[in-house]
Design a protein around this motif. Sequence first.
Motif, PDB file in Angstrom:
ATOM      1  N   HIS A  12      68.711  76.372   5.621  1.00 44.73           N
ATOM      2  CA  HIS A  12      69.981  76.257   4.914  1.00 44.73           C
ATOM      3  C   HIS A  12      69.817  76.660   3.454  1.00 44.73           C
ATOM      4  O   HIS A  12      68.951  76.148   2.744  1.00 44.73           O
ATOM      5  N   LEU A  13      70.651  77.586   3.007  1.00 47.06           N
ATOM      6  CA  LEU A  13      70.587  78.044   1.630  1.00 47.06           C
ATOM      7  C   LEU A  13      71.212  76.998   0.710  1.00 47.06           C
ATOM      8  O   LEU A  13      72.405  76.730   0.765  1.00 47.06           O
ATOM      9  N   THR A  14      70.383  76.424  -0.140  1.00 44.54           N
ATOM     10  CA  THR A  14      70.847  75.395  -1.066  1.00 44.54           C
ATOM     11  C   THR A  14      71.143  75.956  -2.444  1.00 44.54           C
ATOM     12  O   THR A  14      71.664  75.259  -3.308  1.00 44.54           O
ATOM     13  N   GLY A  15      70.797  77.219  -2.681  1.00 44.94           N
ATOM     14  CA  GLY A  15      70.846  77.768  -4.024  1.00 44.94           C
ATOM     15  C   GLY A  15      69.521  77.649  -4.725  1.00 44.94           C
ATOM     16  O   GLY A  15      69.331  78.182  -5.820  1.00 44.94           O
ATOM     17  N   GLU A  16      68.557  76.965  -4.127  1.00 43.01           N
ATOM     18  CA  GLU A  16      67.233  76.790  -4.712  1.00 43.01           C
ATOM     19  C   GLU A  16      66.169  77.545  -3.931  1.00 43.01           C
ATOM     20  O   GLU A  16      65.360  78.252  -4.505  1.00 43.01           O
ATOM     21  N   ARG A  17      66.166  77.415  -2.629  1.00 42.43           N
ATOM     22  CA  ARG A  17      65.184  78.130  -1.814  1.00 42.43           C
ATOM     23  C   ARG A  17      65.546  79.605  -1.739  1.00 42.43           C
ATOM     24  O   ARG A  17      66.693  79.978  -1.516  1.00 42.43           O
ATOM     25  N   THR A  18      64.554  80.467  -1.929  1.00 40.81           N
ATOM     26  CA  THR A  18      64.766  81.901  -1.839  1.00 40.81           C
ATOM     27  C   THR A  18      64.351  82.400  -0.461  1.00 40.81           C
ATOM     28  O   THR A  18      63.265  82.079   0.012  1.00 40.81           O
ATOM     29  N   VAL A  19      65.217  83.171   0.168  1.00 44.33           N
ATOM     30  CA  VAL A  19      64.964  83.723   1.495  1.00 44.33           C
ATOM     31  C   VAL A  19      64.936  85.235   1.394  1.00 44.33           C
ATOM     32  O   VAL A  19      65.872  85.835   0.866  1.00 44.33           O
ATOM     33  N   PRO A  20      63.891  85.891   1.876  1.00 47.67           N
ATOM     34  CA  PRO A  20      63.824  87.354   1.788  1.00 47.67           C
ATOM     35  C   PRO A  20      64.828  88.026   2.702  1.00 47.67           C
ATOM     36  O   PRO A  20      65.276  87.467   3.699  1.00 47.67           O
ATOM     37  N   GLY A  21      65.188  89.261   2.339  1.00 54.19           N
ATOM     38  CA  GLY A  21      66.051  90.059   3.193  1.00 54.19           C
ATOM     39  C   GLY A  21      67.523  89.833   3.005  1.00 54.19           C
ATOM     40  O   GLY A  21      68.339  90.378   3.755  1.00 54.19           O
ATOM     41  N   ILE A  22      67.909  89.027   2.008  1.00 52.08           N
ATOM     42  CA  ILE A  22      69.324  88.758   1.739  1.00 52.08           C
ATOM     43  C   ILE A  22      69.659  89.375   0.381  1.00 52.08           C
ATOM     44  O   ILE A  22      69.041  89.033  -0.637  1.00 52.08           O
ATOM     45  N   ALA A  23      70.617  90.289   0.355  1.00 50.59           N
ATOM     46  CA  ALA A  23      70.905  91.068  -0.850  1.00 50.59           C
ATOM     47  C   ALA A  23      71.145  90.183  -2.068  1.00 50.59           C
ATOM     48  O   ALA A  23      70.602  90.429  -3.148  1.00 50.59           O
ATOM     49  N   ALA A  24      71.956  89.148  -1.899  1.00 54.07           N
ATOM     50  CA  ALA A  24      72.312  88.291  -3.035  1.00 54.07           C
ATOM     51  C   ALA A  24      71.136  87.475  -3.552  1.00 54.07           C
ATOM     52  O   ALA A  24      71.167  86.972  -4.675  1.00 54.07           O
ATOM     53  N   GLU A  25      70.076  87.333  -2.757  1.00 52.86           N
ATOM     54  CA  GLU A  25      68.885  86.577  -3.163  1.00 52.86           C
ATOM     55  C   GLU A  25      67.783  87.479  -3.693  1.00 52.86           C
ATOM     56  O   GLU A  25      66.730  86.993  -4.106  1.00 52.86           O
ATOM     57  N   ASN A  26      68.010  88.796  -3.677  1.00 55.15           N
ATOM     58  CA  ASN A  26      66.898  89.724  -3.872  1.00 55.15           C
ATOM     59  C   ASN A  26      66.264  89.638  -5.247  1.00 55.15           C
ATOM     60  O   ASN A  26      65.045  89.802  -5.383  1.00 55.15           O
ATOM     61  N   TYR A  27      67.069  89.398  -6.309  1.00 54.16           N
ATOM     62  CA  TYR A  27      66.465  89.267  -7.641  1.00 54.16           C
ATOM     63  C   TYR A  27      65.414  88.177  -7.632  1.00 54.16           C
ATOM     64  O   TYR A  27      64.289  88.372  -8.095  1.00 54.16           O
ATOM     65  N   ARG A  30      62.299  88.992  -5.343  1.00 52.56           N
ATOM     66  CA  ARG A  30      61.383  89.973  -5.932  1.00 52.56           C
ATOM     67  C   ARG A  30      60.649  89.404  -7.142  1.00 52.56           C
ATOM     68  O   ARG A  30      59.478  89.735  -7.369  1.00 52.56           O
ATOM     69  N   ARG A  31      61.330  88.553  -7.892  1.00 55.75           N
ATOM     70  CA  ARG A  31      60.673  87.909  -9.041  1.00 55.75           C
ATOM     71  C   ARG A  31      59.509  87.052  -8.567  1.00 55.75           C
ATOM     72  O   ARG A  31      58.426  87.072  -9.161  1.00 55.75           O
ATOM     73  N   HIS A  32      59.703  86.313  -7.489  1.00 59.66           N
ATOM     74  CA  HIS A  32      58.616  85.498  -6.945  1.00 59.66           C
ATOM     75  C   HIS A  32      57.551  86.379  -6.289  1.00 59.66           C
ATOM     76  O   HIS A  32      56.349  86.117  -6.430  1.00 59.66           O
ATOM     77  N   GLU A  33      57.983  87.419  -5.585  1.00 57.47           N
ATOM     78  CA  GLU A  33      57.043  88.324  -4.939  1.00 57.47           C
ATOM     79  C   GLU A  33      56.115  88.982  -5.954  1.00 57.47           C
ATOM     80  O   GLU A  33      54.911  89.179  -5.694  1.00 57.47           O
ATOM     81  N   ALA A  34      56.648  89.322  -7.120  1.00 54.22           N
ATOM     82  CA  ALA A  34      55.831  89.950  -8.151  1.00 54.22           C
ATOM     83  C   ALA A  34      54.650  89.063  -8.541  1.00 54.22           C
ATOM     84  O   ALA A  34      53.526  89.547  -8.731  1.00 54.22           O
ATOM     85  N   ALA A  35      54.900  87.757  -8.655  1.00 59.07           N
ATOM     86  CA  ALA A  35      53.810  86.840  -8.993  1.00 59.07           C
ATOM     87  C   ALA A  35      52.789  86.766  -7.865  1.00 59.07           C
ATOM     88  O   ALA A  35      51.579  86.807  -8.102  1.00 59.07           O
ATOM     89  N   GLY A 231      68.687  96.449  -5.158  1.00 61.07           N
ATOM     90  CA  GLY A 231      67.735  97.521  -5.429  1.00 61.07           C
ATOM     91  C   GLY A 231      66.515  97.108  -6.230  1.00 61.07           C
ATOM     92  O   GLY A 231      65.584  97.905  -6.403  1.00 61.07           O
ATOM     93  N   ILE A 232      66.471  95.887  -6.734  1.00 62.78           N
ATOM     94  CA  ILE A 232      65.335  95.433  -7.533  1.00 62.78           C
ATOM     95  C   ILE A 232      64.089  95.313  -6.656  1.00 62.78           C
ATOM     96  O   ILE A 232      64.143  94.853  -5.525  1.00 62.78           O
ATOM     97  N   GLN A 233      62.941  95.710  -7.224  1.00 63.04           N
ATOM     98  CA  GLN A 233      61.656  95.621  -6.533  1.00 63.04           C
ATOM     99  C   GLN A 233      60.687  94.749  -7.339  1.00 63.04           C
ATOM    100  O   GLN A 233      60.886  94.515  -8.533  1.00 63.04           O
ATOM    101  N   ALA A 234      59.638  94.292  -6.684  1.00 63.85           N
ATOM    102  CA  ALA A 234      58.630  93.474  -7.380  1.00 63.85           C
ATOM    103  C   ALA A 234      58.042  94.219  -8.568  1.00 63.85           C
ATOM    104  O   ALA A 234      57.722  93.617  -9.605  1.00 63.85           O
ATOM    105  N   ALA A 235      57.905  95.531  -8.453  1.00 67.91           N
ATOM    106  CA  ALA A 235      57.323  96.330  -9.529  1.00 67.91           C
ATOM    107  C   ALA A 235      58.209  96.379 -10.775  1.00 67.91           C
ATOM    108  O   ALA A 235      57.753  96.849 -11.828  1.00 67.91           O
ATOM    109  N   ASP A 236      59.442  95.905 -10.661  1.00 73.30           N
ATOM    110  CA  ASP A 236      60.357  95.895 -11.810  1.00 73.30           C
ATOM    111  C   ASP A 236      60.130  94.698 -12.724  1.00 73.30           C
ATOM    112  O   ASP A 236      60.878  94.513 -13.698  1.00 73.30           O
TER     113      ASP A 236
END
Length: 257
Positions: A12-27, A30-35, A231-236
Amino acid sequence: MTTPATRAEALHLTGERTVPGIAAENYWYRRHEAAYRSLLPLCAGKTVLEAGCGEGYGAGLIATVAERVLALDYDVPTTEHVARRYPGIGVARANLVFLPLRDASVDVVANFQVIEHLWDQGAFLAECRRVLSPGGRLIVTTPNRLTFTPDSDTPLNPFHTRELAPSELDELLRDAGFEVETLHGLHHGEGVRKLDDKYGGSIIDAQLDVVMGQLPGQATWPPGLLADVEGIQAADFAIHGEDLDASLDLVAVAVRA
């Protein structure tokens, strides 16, 4: 086949947990993926505990280089999801201040965007030190209080108990008996800075303007903004030791003496 929609339904999306593959969650994803990606070399060939695994995508990344990964979370639906989605990872439910591992049994403890949720951060760090082998590393990422909640010591995020400034995280780790090897910060790289400029100074604020006051997953996004976020990627994103107080997230590596 697991799709982004079924992942969101399972967790369940609470606004806190990030789930991959969802456009609105992508920022946020990717921010977490970069780390995660920046710290994978520390996990290569190691036995790694991820303390607080969330959806499991980070443990999945770590498993691509580690010898063995154990993922812990307190939430039962989360652990069940991780076990299904990432079958090569050991998964267990646990309270992070009572880690279900033997002394000196792991090489690395990864704790990404979790310590700010814990009521007893000191007890958790003591447990991390106990289960780490001598010379083992603790990897911690957490929002920088100075930029995440700049005007208050009390977190505005209802899921957070205590947020940390760079000096506070450094002190907390040293008080727990760790040697702080590196303390860096995550910043917007060139790609995301261009979006900051495009959206009046802050792509974060542009997203918050859409979702604040809406149920998680129910906001109506302007198509252009959603496309830019998707469109944001971890490399950004960039991680380095400069201008630490202005960083978005803190990224610390500490060694068990």
